[in-house]
Design an enzyme around this catalytic site. Structure first.
Site, PDB file in Angstrom:
ATOM      1  N   HIS A  85       0.874  -1.176   0.000  1.00 48.27           N
ATOM      2  CA  HIS A  85       0.000   0.000   0.000  1.00 48.27           C
ATOM      3  C   HIS A  85       0.916   1.233   0.000  1.00 48.27           C
ATOM      4  O   HIS A  85       2.026   1.181   0.526  1.00 48.27           O
ATOM      5  CB  HIS A  85      -0.834  -0.051   1.282  1.00 48.27           C
ATOM      6  CG  HIS A  85      -1.926   0.966   1.381  1.00 48.27           C
ATOM      7  ND1 HIS A  85      -1.690   2.260   1.750  1.00 48.27           N
ATOM      8  CD2 HIS A  85      -3.261   0.865   1.185  1.00 48.27           C
ATOM      9  CE1 HIS A  85      -2.835   2.925   1.781  1.00 48.27           C
ATOM     10  NE2 HIS A  85      -3.810   2.097   1.435  1.00 48.27           N
ATOM     11  N   CYS A 120      -4.589   2.426  -3.829  1.00 46.54           N
ATOM     12  CA  CYS A 120      -3.363   2.912  -3.181  1.00 46.54           C
ATOM     13  C   CYS A 120      -2.198   1.941  -3.384  1.00 46.54           C
ATOM     14  O   CYS A 120      -1.350   1.778  -2.481  1.00 46.54           O
ATOM     15  CB  CYS A 120      -3.567   3.185  -1.688  1.00 46.54           C
ATOM     16  SG  CYS A 120      -4.715   4.499  -1.379  1.00 46.54           S
ATOM     17  N   ASP A 139       2.938  -4.882   7.944  1.00 47.31           N
ATOM     18  CA  ASP A 139       1.715  -4.086   7.813  1.00 47.31           C
ATOM     19  C   ASP A 139       0.529  -5.050   7.904  1.00 47.31           C
ATOM     20  O   ASP A 139       0.242  -5.787   6.969  1.00 47.31           O
ATOM     21  CB  ASP A 139       1.760  -3.346   6.468  1.00 47.31           C
ATOM     22  CG  ASP A 139       0.422  -2.703   6.111  1.00 47.31           C
ATOM     23  OD1 ASP A 139      -0.553  -2.870   6.847  1.00 47.31           O
ATOM     24  OD2 ASP A 139       0.373  -2.031   5.061  1.00 47.31           O
ATOM     25  N   LYS A 163     -10.485  -1.350  10.294  1.00 42.78           N
ATOM     26  CA  LYS A 163     -10.566  -2.529   9.435  1.00 42.78           C
ATOM     27  C   LYS A 163     -10.899  -3.771  10.253  1.00 42.78           C
ATOM     28  O   LYS A 163     -10.945  -4.880   9.719  1.00 42.78           O
ATOM     29  CB  LYS A 163      -9.270  -2.700   8.659  1.00 42.78           C
ATOM     30  CG  LYS A 163      -9.034  -1.543   7.669  1.00 42.78           C
ATOM     31  CD  LYS A 163      -7.888  -1.832   6.748  1.00 42.78           C
ATOM     32  CE  LYS A 163      -7.382  -0.589   6.039  1.00 42.78           C
ATOM     33  NZ  LYS A 163      -8.252  -0.146   4.953  1.00 42.78           N
ATOM     34  N   GLN A 189      -4.743  -5.354   6.688  1.00 39.11           N
ATOM     35  CA  GLN A 189      -5.775  -6.249   6.146  1.00 39.11           C
ATOM     36  C   GLN A 189      -5.828  -7.588   6.869  1.00 39.11           C
ATOM     37  O   GLN A 189      -6.840  -8.283   6.808  1.00 39.11           O
ATOM     38  CB  GLN A 189      -5.533  -6.500   4.650  1.00 39.11           C
ATOM     39  CG  GLN A 189      -5.689  -5.275   3.779  1.00 39.11           C
ATOM     40  CD  GLN A 189      -7.113  -4.742   3.750  1.00 39.11           C
ATOM     41  OE1 GLN A 189      -8.075  -5.485   3.965  1.00 39.11           O
ATOM     42  NE2 GLN A 189      -7.263  -3.463   3.496  1.00 39.11           N
TER      43      GLN A 189
HETATM   44  C1  LIG Z   1      -2.527  -3.075   3.411  1.00 35.68           C
HETATM   45  C2  LIG Z   1      -2.820  -1.692   3.887  1.00 35.68           C
HETATM   46  N1  LIG Z   1      -1.865  -0.985   4.473  1.00 35.68           N
HETATM   47  C3  LIG Z   1      -2.084   0.253   4.947  1.00 35.68           C
HETATM   48  C4  LIG Z   1      -3.325   0.835   4.846  1.00 35.68           C
HETATM   49  C5  LIG Z   1      -3.531   2.213   5.400  1.00 35.68           C
HETATM   50  O1  LIG Z   1      -4.407   2.152   6.463  1.00 35.68           O
HETATM   51  P1  LIG Z   1      -4.971   3.499   7.126  1.00 35.68           P
HETATM   52  O2  LIG Z   1      -5.520   4.323   6.001  1.00 35.68           O
HETATM   53  O3  LIG Z   1      -6.007   3.024   8.070  1.00 35.68           O
HETATM   54  O4  LIG Z   1      -3.828   4.171   7.790  1.00 35.68           O
HETATM   55  C6  LIG Z   1      -4.346   0.147   4.230  1.00 35.68           C
HETATM   56  C7  LIG Z   1      -5.667   0.758   4.040  1.00 35.68           C
HETATM   57  O5  LIG Z   1      -6.414   0.418   3.154  1.00 35.68           O
HETATM   58  C8  LIG Z   1      -4.104  -1.172   3.747  1.00 35.68           C
HETATM   59  O6  LIG Z   1      -5.058  -1.880   3.171  1.00 35.68           O
END
Ligand SMILES: Cc1ncc(COP(=O)(O)O)c(C=O)c1O
Length: 412
Positions: A129, A370, A206, A232, A209
């Protein structure tokens, strides 16, 4: 209409916990398939928020009055709940953040700026992401570090042989996604961590998900850092968690300065608070932190295994049903996946698909999710993504398939 699936969960009963689902959108019952962006909140979580604001809203840690003590106790109880959820060894290893993005920035700015130097190599993967790409690029620009990227195969799986080739004594940090938001791929993070540790690198995972779909155990994984977002996992927006090993967090300088994160302030010198408060400057998202405990309890009440089994059934069923549509290609066919299906349709732009599905009351995500470099890897501008949560049903998958037939009728 499909027969009931083999699950111990009563999905219709569960749906009653999510009042938002019971509405018409454009004259049709809502189908919410944008769960990878954020999932919906059950009544107990909504009630936890209102209970807090109606009953014991107060600033935490510094007050001695009744409400402040009540708020502080609830806030810290959430920390213990997260500790248990992640199986962290110490409660001090749980830092509250504003989300996954905030957690990664904290690590890049604090650990990265302090411990990494020119020529050091940072490894990420093609399926990150943007929030796990840009903070490292910013750090590389500032410090002269070098960013290396693990490639993926056509199924959307990481090429571990290539990862091994990237690893060397120059590798100082590896930051990798547990589960891809764009493809649904579940990465072998234990292997990734072990191989990074073998060359002495520190690893961040990270878990944005992964957190609502997989059992998590940061000690078993031996992750140095693990980040997630509450929104999430059926919890509120604007709240997240950074787990870090205590010794590493202890050695890191603070990220933000301000109230709460200090021991003593004089104009000559400031000393910093102990963990975890050193990293929690300012008034935090108290209500949201409090409510996340309820979200964890809600998920535990259903059983994470049962949730995963239900979502796996939906994934399997949707994959089968979508295969029946001419010109539809699924992007991301990894062996190990969560309930995320990204696809493209020949001759139809993903944005048109999204708009026409929305006209039928079906919410999906369209675009690059993203993950622009990942889209570039597959030679596409974006996909349409349907992502499942515990309250989704096979009937809703049927609605999606019907909706896509209508898209084809209108556009081709
Ligand atoms: C794999 C992953 N990493 C990071 C993020 C960023 O999360 P946040 O916008 O809650 O900071 C997301 C959000 O969709 C994500 O799916």
């Amino acid at each position: 209409m499909q027969s009931a699936i083999d699950t111990p969960l009563d999905i219709q009963k569960i749906r009653q916990d999510f009042p938002i689902l019971d509405q018409q959108v454009n004259g049709r019952p809502l189908v919410y398939f944008d769960n990878a962006a954020t999932n919906q909140k059950p009544l107990p979580v909504i009630h936890a928020l209102t209970r807090y604001y109606e009953g014991y809203n107060a600033n935490i840690h510094r007050g001695i009055h009744h409400l402040a003590e009540q708020a502080t106790a609830a806030f810290e109880a959430s920390r213990r709940a997260i500790q248990e959820f992640l199986n962290a060894k110490h409660w001090q290893e749980i830092i509250f953040t504003y989300g996954t993005t905030d957690g990664i920035n904290l690590v890049a700015q604090s650990y990265g700026r302090h411990f990494l130097k020119e020529g050091d190599e940072i490894i990420i993967s093609t399926m990150e992401h943007h929030s796990n790409i840009v903070p490292w690029q910013m750090l590389c620009e500032e410090k002269g570090c070098i960013l290396k990227v693990i490639p993926v195969n056509d199924n959307g799986e990481l090429l571990l042989d290539e990862y091994e080739k990237l690893l060397s004594e120059k590798t100082k940090f590896v930051s990798c996604v547990h589960v891809s938001n764009a493809l649904g791929t579940i990465n072998p993070v234990k292997t990734i961590i072990d191989k990074a540790h073998a060359v002495g690198a520190v690893v961040l995972i990270d878990g944005a998900q992964a957190s609502s779909h997989l059992e998590l155990d940061v000690q078993a994984l031996d992750a140095d850092f693990y980040v997630l977002s509450a929104h999430k996992l059926y919890g509120p927006t604007g709240m997240g968690v950074l787990y870090g090993k205590r010794a590493i967090l202890d050695a890191m300088p603070p990220y933000r300065g301000g109230g709460e994160m200090i021991k003593e302030v004089t104009f000559a010198k400031t000393t910093y608070a102990d963990l975890p408060y050193k990293f929690e400057a300012g008034t935090p998202n108290i209500a949201d932190v409090v409510a996340v405990k309820t979200a964890l309890e809600y998920m535990a009440g259903l059983g994470k295994e049962a949730i995963a089994a239900h979502e796996a059934d939906l994934l399997h069923y949707a994959t089968e049903q979508l295969a029946g549509l001419d010109g539809l290609r699924i992007i991301g066919q990894a062996k190990h996946k969560i309930g995320v299906i990204s696809f493209v349709m020949e001759g139809i732009h993903h944005q048109d698909i999204g708009v026409i599905l929305d006209q039928q009351g079906i919410a999906v995500r369209t675009g690059h999710h993203c993950t622009m470099p990942l889209m570039q890897r597959f030679g596409i501008a974006g996909t349409t993504r349907a992502s499942f949560a515990v309250y989704n049903t096979r009937d809703e998958v049927d609605r999606l398939v019907q909706g896509l037939r209508r898209v084809q009728k209108m556009m081709l």
